[in-house]
Design a protein around this motif. Structure first.
Motif, PDB file in Angstrom:
ATOM      1  N   ARG A 174      -7.774   5.065  -5.570  1.00  0.00           N
ATOM      2  CA  ARG A 174      -6.681   5.471  -4.684  1.00  0.00           C
ATOM      3  C   ARG A 174      -5.381   5.601  -5.468  1.00  0.00           C
ATOM      4  O   ARG A 174      -4.605   6.532  -5.260  1.00  0.00           O
ATOM      5  N   GLN A 212      -9.332   0.588  -4.782  1.00  0.00           N
ATOM      6  CA  GLN A 212      -7.880   0.670  -4.973  1.00  0.00           C
ATOM      7  C   GLN A 212      -7.500   1.407  -6.256  1.00  0.00           C
ATOM      8  O   GLN A 212      -6.516   2.149  -6.284  1.00  0.00           O
ATOM      9  N   TYR A 262       0.428   4.085   0.967  1.00  0.00           N
ATOM     10  CA  TYR A 262       0.291   4.870   2.201  1.00  0.00           C
ATOM     11  C   TYR A 262       1.540   4.764   3.060  1.00  0.00           C
ATOM     12  O   TYR A 262       1.978   5.747   3.661  1.00  0.00           O
ATOM     13  N   TYR A 305      -2.576   8.664  -5.616  1.00  0.00           N
ATOM     14  CA  TYR A 305      -1.186   8.459  -5.219  1.00  0.00           C
ATOM     15  C   TYR A 305      -0.230   8.809  -6.360  1.00  0.00           C
ATOM     16  O   TYR A 305       0.855   9.358  -6.129  1.00  0.00           O
ATOM     17  N   ALA A 351      -6.683  10.054  -0.556  1.00  0.00           N
ATOM     18  CA  ALA A 351      -6.488   8.674  -1.023  1.00  0.00           C
ATOM     19  C   ALA A 351      -6.886   7.649   0.040  1.00  0.00           C
ATOM     20  O   ALA A 351      -7.403   6.581  -0.295  1.00  0.00           O
ATOM     21  N   VAL A 352      -6.654   7.945   1.304  1.00  0.00           N
ATOM     22  CA  VAL A 352      -6.965   6.955   2.344  1.00  0.00           C
ATOM     23  C   VAL A 352      -8.450   6.938   2.714  1.00  0.00           C
ATOM     24  O   VAL A 352      -8.879   6.074   3.477  1.00  0.00           O
ATOM     25  N   ASP A 377       0.844  -1.196   0.000  1.00  0.00           N
ATOM     26  CA  ASP A 377       0.000   0.000   0.000  1.00  0.00           C
ATOM     27  C   ASP A 377       0.882   1.251   0.000  1.00  0.00           C
ATOM     28  O   ASP A 377       1.718   1.426   0.887  1.00  0.00           O
TER      29      ASP A 377
END
Length: 553
Positions: A496, A493, A454, A500, A487-488, A452
């Motif tokens: 997201r 996905q 993140y 990102y 994004a979170v 991920d």
């Protein structure tokens, strides 16, 4: 220019030979200790033992017994889940403790460990977990192996959220106990990366009595719910764990595991060849070739998620100017540096602060990274007000691989920009504290975590992470913050990934750091070792519901 480049390449070769000798090389061939994620093992592929692990067919009862000795590549200084900062510490922690959930082997989906099932509300800011009722802590000084309950989950996760050295659970607000074996986790805002965050060793479940009883020394007396219990931690030398007979999962085949801290790759390789150890973690350089060719040994090689990079201070000093950062990147021939560092297929050229196997990676952005151009670098540095160069301190760990990178960087900066680089080394604890302080002009780092994005972009580039080891460079961009925050909040996905990639574009174009290599995980093993496993995030698995390592007698 041609003769100048040839001169630098010759110097690189000499540097690698010199540093190898300084760090205890035992062969006449060049040695370089580094890492990578490539799918290609190289021309020596035919020499690699292809025997599947765990395939030897013997009666079940004959698999029990024996102590596995594994050499880790760095010293594990603190095993407290909220205090550790190194991957090698995580490798031990997750042998002793369990998280609620974890990735499956190929890191494509979550499976339950201490949690049997979980769900999120529609908003994505409350997660419900139902817990196993057959889990008991290992016996310690302050409790006698009592049952794990929701109280322990609340205590452990809230402790991580408030005190983690790397902000491992910073999205968690609080945990509510529903009953003895059920909790609700309330997030500060919706966060699609929460389950992935729980996979980290910093979020194992621990008993409050042991934490508070040991205080600052809890890391040396770690107690968890995992397949092995800590027996002894010898500072700077080793950690020994023994079978936890009350483990909720399968009974471990091994009587125990000794993790030895051997920082020199040649010493790790020699210890494996002599039979002193059965697994040499994190092979580098010529040791890879030696182990591949030894008929009594084998390698375990998988693409990794580690990025090696240098970050530059964006708050103070010359590197606060993007022109200086760009000039430094242009003055470093990363391709040639990697050829000098990685001779046995250990690493690929990195371009950005995400590993290529992450679903947030954008290959098109590779062209945005400044290319090697010493003349353009000189002009840019002069434009920034430093026509005659300047002096700067470079902070790095004291491993041989890190020293080689530092020395090569030092040579390029002196040769191409007249920048006098003063190399400052320290052991990991001191080194990581300096990196988090935001005072290092330039800092050698590596980062590995989760597929991920993140756990790379938020930890290294969100302004909330300033003051932590991840964002020691002081990166602060409101537009990036917003993209990362948005994004979170999204569960899809694909959506997201779009956000990102937008954030990644801004980050790459800021030239905040020099990303030079992606690492492959290569371990050396005795052929007596069966059923050993490792993950792309460097998590090693010795015993779990899916894996149970054993030693052939």
């Amino acid at each position: 220019m041609k003769t100048k480049k040839t001169k630098i390449i010759s110097i690189l070769t000499a540097i690698c030979m010199m540093v190898s000798v300084m760090t205890g090389c035992t062969s006449t061939e060049n040695k370089t200790e580094s890492e990578k994620p490539t799918d290609n093992i190289g021309e020596t592929q035919e020499n690699i033992d292809q025997e599947p692990q765990g395939e030897v067919d013997i009666p079940e009862e004959e698999k029990y017994g024996g102590v596995l000795t594994m050499a880790l590549s760095a010293v594990a200084s603190n095993l407290d889940p909220i205090k550790f900062t190194g991957t090698y510490e995580d490798q031990i922690i997750r042998t002793i403790g369990d998280t609620l959930v974890a990735y499956n082997h190929d890191m494509t989906e979550m499976v339950g460990l201490l949690a049997t099932e979980w769900s999120a509300n529609e908003a994505g800011d409350v997660y419900n977990f139902k817990l196993r009722d057959d889990v008991y802590f290992q016996k310690g000084k302050y409790q006698d192996g009592r049952q794990m309950t929701a109280e322990d989950v609340k205590y452990s996760l809230e402790r991580s959220a408030k005190e983690s050295a790397l902000n491992r659970l910073d999205m968690l607000d609080h945990v509510e106990i529903v009953n003895d074996f059920e909790v609700n986790c309330y997030l500060k805002t919706p966060n699609a990366a929460f389950l992935a965050a729980l996979n980290n060793g910093g979020n194992i479940i621990v008993p409050k009595e042991e934490v508070e009883g040991w205080g600052d020394n809890f890391g040396a007396h770690l107690v968890g719910t995992g397949p092995f219990a800590m027996k002894e931690m010898i500072t700077d030398q080793s950690c020994e764990v023994v079978r936890n007979d009350n483990y909720w999962g399968p009974k471990p085949y091994l009587d125990g595991v000794i993790f030895r801290f051997i920082t020199d790759v040649n010493m790790r390789s020699n210890a494996l060849r002599s039979g002193e150890i059965q697994i040499a973690n994190d092979l580098k350089d010529e040791s890879i070739k030696i182990i591949r060719e030894d008929k009594n040994l084998k390698t375990n090689e998988i693409p990794g998620m580690q990025i090696n990079y240098l970050y530059m201070n964006m708050i103070e000093g010359p590197t606060a100017d993007i022109r200086v950062r760009t000039a430094i990147i242009q003055a470093l021939d990363i391709e040639q540096m990697n050829k000098a560092l990685y001779q046995y297929g250990e690493a690929d050229r990195a371009y950005m602060p995400l590993p290529p196997i992450s679903w947030g990676y954008d290959k098109e952005l590779e062209e945005s990274v400044p290319k090697y151009d010493p003349e353009a670098a000189k002009k840019l540095l002069a434009e920034a007000g430093y026509p005659d160069g300047f002096s700067m301190e470079y902070y790095t760990s004291d491993s041989s691989s890190a020293m080689k990178v530092a020395t090569i960087f030092q040579q390029y900066m002196k040769q191409n920009l007249n920048i006098d680089v003063q190399i400052k080394t320290a052991q990991w604890g001191t080194f990581s504290a300096m990196g988090a302080s935001g005072k290092a002009p330039i800092y050698g780092m590596s980062w590995t975590w989760d597929p991920d994005p993140y756990f790379y972009l938020n930890q290294m580039f969100h302004s909330n992470a300033i003051g932590s080891l991840g964002n020691g460079q002081g990166f602060n961009n409101p537009e990036v913050d917003k993209l990362l925050d948005d994004a979170v909040k999204i569960s899809n996905q694909e959506e997201r990934a779009k956000l990102y990639k937008q954030a990644l574009k801004i980050i790459v174009e800021s030239n905040a750091q020099i990303n030079y290599s992606n690492i492959k995980i290569i371990d050396g093993l005795s052929k007596k070792v069966q059923g050993y496993d490792s993950y792309a995030d460097r998590h090693i698995v010795i015993c779990s519901p899916e894996v149970n390592t054993w030693l052939m007698k």
